[in-house]
Enzyme design. Sequence first.
Site, PDB file in Angstrom:
ATOM      1  N   ASN A  30       0.896  -1.044  -0.104  1.00 51.07           N
ATOM      2  CA  ASN A  30       0.038   0.401   0.326  1.00 51.07           C
ATOM      3  C   ASN A  30       0.720   1.500   0.045  1.00 51.07           C
ATOM      4  OD1 ASN A  30       0.043   1.149   2.964  1.00 51.07           O
ATOM      5  ND2 ASN A  30      -0.354  -0.946   2.895  1.00 51.07           N
ATOM      6  N   ARG A  31       0.024   1.957   0.086  1.00 46.99           N
ATOM      7  CA  ARG A  31       1.244   4.091  -0.656  1.00 46.99           C
ATOM      8  C   ARG A  31       1.770   4.450   1.014  1.00 46.99           C
ATOM      9  NH1 ARG A  31      -2.694   6.889  -4.570  1.00 46.99           N
ATOM     10  NH2 ARG A  31      -1.427   8.352  -3.387  1.00 46.99           N
TER      11      ARG A  31
END
Length: 221
Positions: A30-31
């Site tokens: 994820n970011r």
Amino acid sequence: ADATRLAGRRVLITAGPTCEDIDPVRYIGNRSSGKMGFALAEAAAAMGAETTLVAGPVALATPAGVSRVDVRSAAQMREAVLAALPGQDLFIAAAAVADYAPAQAAADKIKKTGESLTLALVRTPDILAEVAARADRPFTVGFAAETREVEAYARDKLVRKRLDMIAANRVGLPGLGFEADDNALSVYWADGGAEIGVAPKPLVARRLLQLIADRMEHRAA
Ligand code: C5P
């Protein structure tokens, strides 16, 4: 003053994303940049705390005076947190832990054969809820990334995971939150709340730790 506010306290923080391996070359991630959690670790150490940072895969330098444990997956993060937990006074879960991981990582690279591919995913352990459920738990703080109805969802999480405090960031606003250098937090506890306005993450971290120290002292009094 601030420089001794957490003196004698032991603080454990998770930060960054987790990576859940699909095969030897691919993963679900994820970011999360880890910047908020690292800023919290730096601020906790600067306030005098003995600080341990359990970090997912991020490209950030270890803050001065912080002991760091690097992990990759949610399962590894859980192991590292439980190993470091005894004797901690404060646990802050700032990591963006994957909610689901491949049931099993493939031993060999998955080949491109069919027109579609289905991955079987299983829930990861909820590290924060597990820590909060322990009888000998430290003061426990979670994060919530919400796009709407921030207070309602954050308060629900506070009660459901039995947290002492929750810090909610509104995601999806330009310049704030994931990957960004600035953040803003809505902070809630059982009988109160506070807003931390838009500021660089190091300043937001300092303000959040001041709120936490207030609540810890209030509870001890
Ligand atoms: O339920 P949700 O994932 O939105 O909760 C977010 C909070 O829970 C964050 O503090 C995050 O670090 C923590 N968490 C965790 N382990 C998980 C999922 C979330 O510690 N598997």
